[in-house]
Enzyme design. Structure first.
Site, PDB file in Angstrom:
ATOM      1  N   ASP A  60     -20.574 -23.730 -40.094  1.00  0.00           N
ATOM      2  CA  ASP A  60     -21.339 -22.556 -40.477  1.00  0.00           C
ATOM      3  C   ASP A  60     -22.415 -22.966 -41.482  1.00  0.00           C
ATOM      4  O   ASP A  60     -22.097 -23.463 -42.562  1.00  0.00           O
ATOM      5  CB  ASP A  60     -20.382 -21.529 -41.095  1.00  0.00           C
ATOM      6  CG  ASP A  60     -21.081 -20.232 -41.438  1.00  0.00           C
ATOM      7  OD1 ASP A  60     -21.937 -19.820 -40.647  1.00  0.00           O
ATOM      8  OD2 ASP A  60     -20.781 -19.656 -42.486  1.00  0.00           O
ATOM      9  N   THR A  93     -27.018 -18.021 -39.292  1.00  0.00           N
ATOM     10  CA  THR A  93     -27.340 -18.664 -40.573  1.00  0.00           C
ATOM     11  C   THR A  93     -27.938 -20.061 -40.371  1.00  0.00           C
ATOM     12  O   THR A  93     -28.786 -20.487 -41.133  1.00  0.00           O
ATOM     13  CB  THR A  93     -26.083 -18.793 -41.442  1.00  0.00           C
ATOM     14  OG1 THR A  93     -25.068 -19.424 -40.674  1.00  0.00           O
ATOM     15  CG2 THR A  93     -25.593 -17.443 -41.873  1.00  0.00           C
ATOM     16  N   ASP A 414     -17.479 -14.057 -38.476  1.00  0.00           N
ATOM     17  CA  ASP A 414     -18.792 -14.056 -37.822  1.00  0.00           C
ATOM     18  C   ASP A 414     -18.762 -13.192 -36.574  1.00  0.00           C
ATOM     19  O   ASP A 414     -19.664 -12.403 -36.324  1.00  0.00           O
ATOM     20  CB  ASP A 414     -19.210 -15.489 -37.443  1.00  0.00           C
ATOM     21  CG  ASP A 414     -19.895 -16.196 -38.607  1.00  0.00           C
ATOM     22  OD1 ASP A 414     -19.947 -15.578 -39.679  1.00  0.00           O
ATOM     23  OD2 ASP A 414     -20.363 -17.333 -38.450  1.00  0.00           O
TER      24      ASP A 414
END
Length: 590
Positions: A60, A93, A414
Site C-alpha cells: 500500500d 494511493t 481498502d
C-alpha cells in the site's frame, strides 16, 4: 559574503530559481520511484523497519510513505497528497504518487525546452479539465445496491493487494458486510461499523460474523460456555470494590468494624448483581472489572459475564444487538424503597427487545441467537452471533503472522472503502490502465485545438497519464514500448467508442480487460485532481529557505552521545546541569 547571506542568518540555507525547482521536482520523482514497483496485481511488496525494529511489509503506497521519514519539503508534499487520497477515497494511493511523478518528469522536460513554469501549471490545469470530462464520458452508472458490480469492484481491489489469494471469498465477505450496514437510500455507509478482528491462522478461514467477536474469554470457568437466545446487558460500571484515586485510609478500632466494612462492600455488589438477575439478562458484558464474588453470584444464576471489554467493543455491541449501555446499577436507599412500593417487573414491549424498569432506570437488553467462547488459533475468543438486524458486524481475518495480518487488514479496509465510494457515487470505469489510455487519447485530441504554448503541455499531460498502464506492464515483466504501441493502436482503432483495452497483468497481455476488472470513477477522479494539484504546487515554488540549524552528533568525555546545533564547537554541558534537568533542551539521543 554575498548580500543574501547577510540578509538571512548563518543557519538559513537557501536555494532559489531554477535550481530550487529542480531539486523539488527531483525529490517528488524519487518518491514516485520508491512506490512505483508496487502497482498492479504483479506489484512487489516493500519492507520497512523502523527505529524500534518493528517490521512492516506492505504494497500500500500510503502506508509505506507514512512510515518513511523524509527531510525534503517537496517529498513531504507528495506524501501528504497520498495520505489525502487515502483518507478521501481509501484506494489509489500508489497511482496518485506515480501520476504526480510522471507529471513532474514531463515538467522537467518542458522546462528544459524553455517553457515557463506558469505556462506548465496552466497547461496541466487545462489537461485536468479535459481529463475529468473524458472520465465521465467513459464511466458507466449503476444502481448503488448492485451486488454483482460490488463484488467485481472488491475482487479488482483485492487482486492487487495481499489478500489476492483468497480474493473471491474475502471479496464476498466484504460485500456482504458492507451491504448489511449500508443505507442505500441516502447513499451512505459508516465503515466504522465494520469491526475487523484478526487472529493467526490460515487465509481460507476468514469469516464474516453477523455480530461481534471479542478478543476475550468468559470470566469464570464455572460459567456456561454457551448461551442460546442470549439477552445481553451492557454495563459500564464496576462490580468490584472501589479503589480510590488518592491514598485513602480507614481507621478501624475494633474487629467488628472490619467485618461490617467487608459486609457493606459485599452487600453493594450483591445488590448490583441482583439488579442484573432481575433484568432477565443471561449475558453481562462490562467495560470495568467484575470481582470473584460477583462472578460467583452470576455463575449461580447461570449468567455468562465478560469483563474489561474495550469501549469501542461496547459501542459495537450496542449497535449490533440493540442494547443500551447502562452506567448505573444501584440506587440510593430512598429510591430503592420507592422502587419497591411501585410495580417494577418486566415490561415486555413488542419490538422483540425486553425493557427492564427499575425506579428510574430504563435498560434495554440486546438480543443475539447465541453467545459462546471458541478456540481461534492459540487463543479463545467470545462470539456474539446471530443478531436480528445488526448495525455492526465483524470480519475475522486469518493469516500466518502478525505482519501478514496487518497487511490483510489494510487490504480489507481498502476494499471496504472502494465499496463505500461506489455506494456514494455508483459509477465505474474499466481497470487495468484502460481508463487512463482512453482519457489520454481524448486529451491528445483536444490538445490540438489549444492555441499557445499550453498545447505542448497538454500533450505531455496525456503522456504522463499513460505512465500508469506502463507501470502495471513493467511490474508484470512486459516490455514498456511494445505495450504502449499496442495500447495506443487498439484504442485508436475503436473509432471514438470507449475501448476497454488495458494491460492484463495476470495474463501478461495487452487485451480487452475482462468485465470483472473495474474501479470506481470517484477514485480515478480524486487521483487525477490530487496529482495535478500537487504537481502545480511544486512547479510554482522557486525559492526554498531552510532555517533549520545544522545538527552535529558528538560524544562527550563522560560517554554521553547526542546531537544539537553547535555540537561541532567546543562546549560544556554542566551549565545545563546547574540549571536543573527540567530546563535542559531536549536532545535527540541515538
Amino acid at each position: 559574503m554575498d548580500a543574501t547571506g547577510q540578509l538571512f542568518g548563518d543557519d538559513t540555507r537557501r536555494s532559489s530559481g531554477n535550481q530550487a525547482r529542480r531539486y523539488n521536482l527531483l525529490a517528488a520523482r524519487l518518491i514516485a520511484e520508491l512506490v512505483k514497483s508496487s502497482l498492479g496485481p504483479r506489484g512487489l511488496e516493500k519492507m520497512f523497519i523502523d527505529i524500534m525494529g518493528e517490521v512492516t511489509v506492505t504494497k500500500d503506497g500510503a502506508t509505506l510513505l507514512r512510515k518513511v521519514d523524509v527531510e525534503h519539503p517537496a517529498a513531504k508534499i507528495l506524501i501528504e497528497a497520498s495520505n489525502a487520497v487515502d483518507n478521501e477515497v481509501g484506494d489509489g494511493t500508489t497511482s496518485v504518487v506515480i501520476l504526480a511523478g510522471a507529471l513532474v518528469q514531463k515538467a522537467e522536460e518542458l522546462l528544459d525546452s524553455g517553457i515557463a513554469p506558469s505556462t506548465i501549471a496552466d497547461g496541466y490545469s487545462q489537461g485536468l479539465d479535459i481529463a475529468l470530462e473524458a472520465l465521465h464520458y467513459i464511466s458507466k452508472t449503476y444502481m448503488n445496491s448492485d451486488k454483482e458490480t460490488m463484488l467485481k469492484l472488491a475482487i479488482t481491489c483485492l487482486q492487487s493487494k495481499a489478500l489476492s489469494y483468497g480474493g473471491e471469498r474475502i471479496a464476498q465477505l466484504v460485500v456482504d458486510a458492507v451491504c448489511s450496514i449500508a443505507d442505500f437510500s441516502s447513499n451512505s455507509v459508516d465503515i466504522d461499523d465494520i469491526k475487523i478482528e484478526e487472529k493467526e491462522g490460515s487465509f481460507v478461514d476468514a469469516q464474516l460474523i453477523n455480530g461481534i467477536v471479542l478478543d476475550k474469554t468468559i470470566d469464570s470457568s464455572a460459567m456456561p460456555r454457551m448461551v442460546e437466545n442470549a439477552k445481553i446487558l451492557l454495563v459500564d460500571e464496576d462490580l468490584e470494590g472501589k479503589r480510590t484515586r488518592t491514598d485513602a485510609e480507614i481507621r478501624i478500632t475494633s474487629p467488628e468494624q472490619i467485618r461490617s466494612y467487608i459486609d457493606t462492600e459485599a452487600e453493594m455488589i450483591r445488590s448490583k448483581v441482583q439488579h442484573i438477575i432481575d433484568s432477565g439478562a443471561n449475558v453481562v458484558i462490562s467495560r470495568k472489572g467484575i470481582n470473584t464474588l460477583a462472578q460467583h453470584l452470576l455463575t449461580r444464576a447461570g449468567i455468562i459475564s465478560v469483563r474489561r471489554v474495550k469501549e469501542n467493543d461496547l459501542i459495537w455491541l450496542a449497535k449490533a444487538t440493540g442494547a443500551t449501555i447502562s452506567e448505573k446499577l444501584d440506587h440510593d436507599h430512598d429510591q430503592y424503597d420507592h422502587a419497591h412500593h411501585h410495580d417494577h417487573g418486566h415490561d415486555h414491549h413488542h419490538d422483540g427487545h425486553e425493557h427492564y424498569h427499575h425506579a428510574d432506570i430504563d435498560i434495554q437488553l440486546g438480543y443475539a441467537e447465541r453467545v459462546y467462547e471458541k478456540q481461534v488459533g492459540d487463543d479463545k475468543m467470545v462470539f456474539v452471533q446471530g443478531c436480528r438486524n445488526p448495525k455492526a458486524l465483524t470480519i475475522l481475518l486469518r493469516a500466518n503472522s502478525k505482519r501478514t495480518l496487518d497487511e490483510c487488514h489494510r487490504s480489507a479496509l481498502d476494499s471496504i472503502h472502494v465499496l463505500k465510494d461506489f455506494i456514494i457515487k455508483p459509477a465505474i470505469v474499466v481497470g487495468g490502465g484502460s481508463a487512463e489510455v482512453a482519457i489520454a487519447r481524448k486529451v491528445r485530441e483536444k490538445a490540438a485545438s489549444i492555441a499557445g504554448r499550453e498545447q505542448i503541455v497538454v500533450q505531455k499531460f496525456a503522456d504522463a497519464l499513460e505512465e500508469i498502464p506502463l507501470t502495471i506492464a513493467r511490474n508484470a515483466g512486459m516490455d514498456a514500448i511494445d505495450t504502449l504501441v499496442q495500447l495506443r493502436s487498439r484504442h485508436a482503432l475503436s473509432n471514438g467508442k470507449a475501448s476497454s483495452c488495458g494491460v492484463d497483468a495476470i495474463e501478461r497481455k495487452v487485451q480487452d480487460m475482462p468485465l470483472s476488472v473495474i474501479e470506481p470513477t470517484i477514485v480515478k477522479e480524486q487521483v487525477l485532481k490530487t496529482a495535478v494539484e500537487v504537481t502545480n504546487l511544486l512547479i510554482r515554488v522557486d525559492d526554498v529557505l531552510i532555517a533549520k540549524p545544522t545538527v552535529h552528533t558528538h560524544t562527550h568525555s563522560n560517554g554521553t552521545k547526542h546531537s544539537h546545533a553547535g555540537g561541532d564547537k567546543e562546549h560544556q554541558h554542566d551549565y545545563f546541569d546547574r540549571l536543573g534537568k527540567q530546563q535542559r533542551p531536549t536532545h535527540h539521543y541515538y
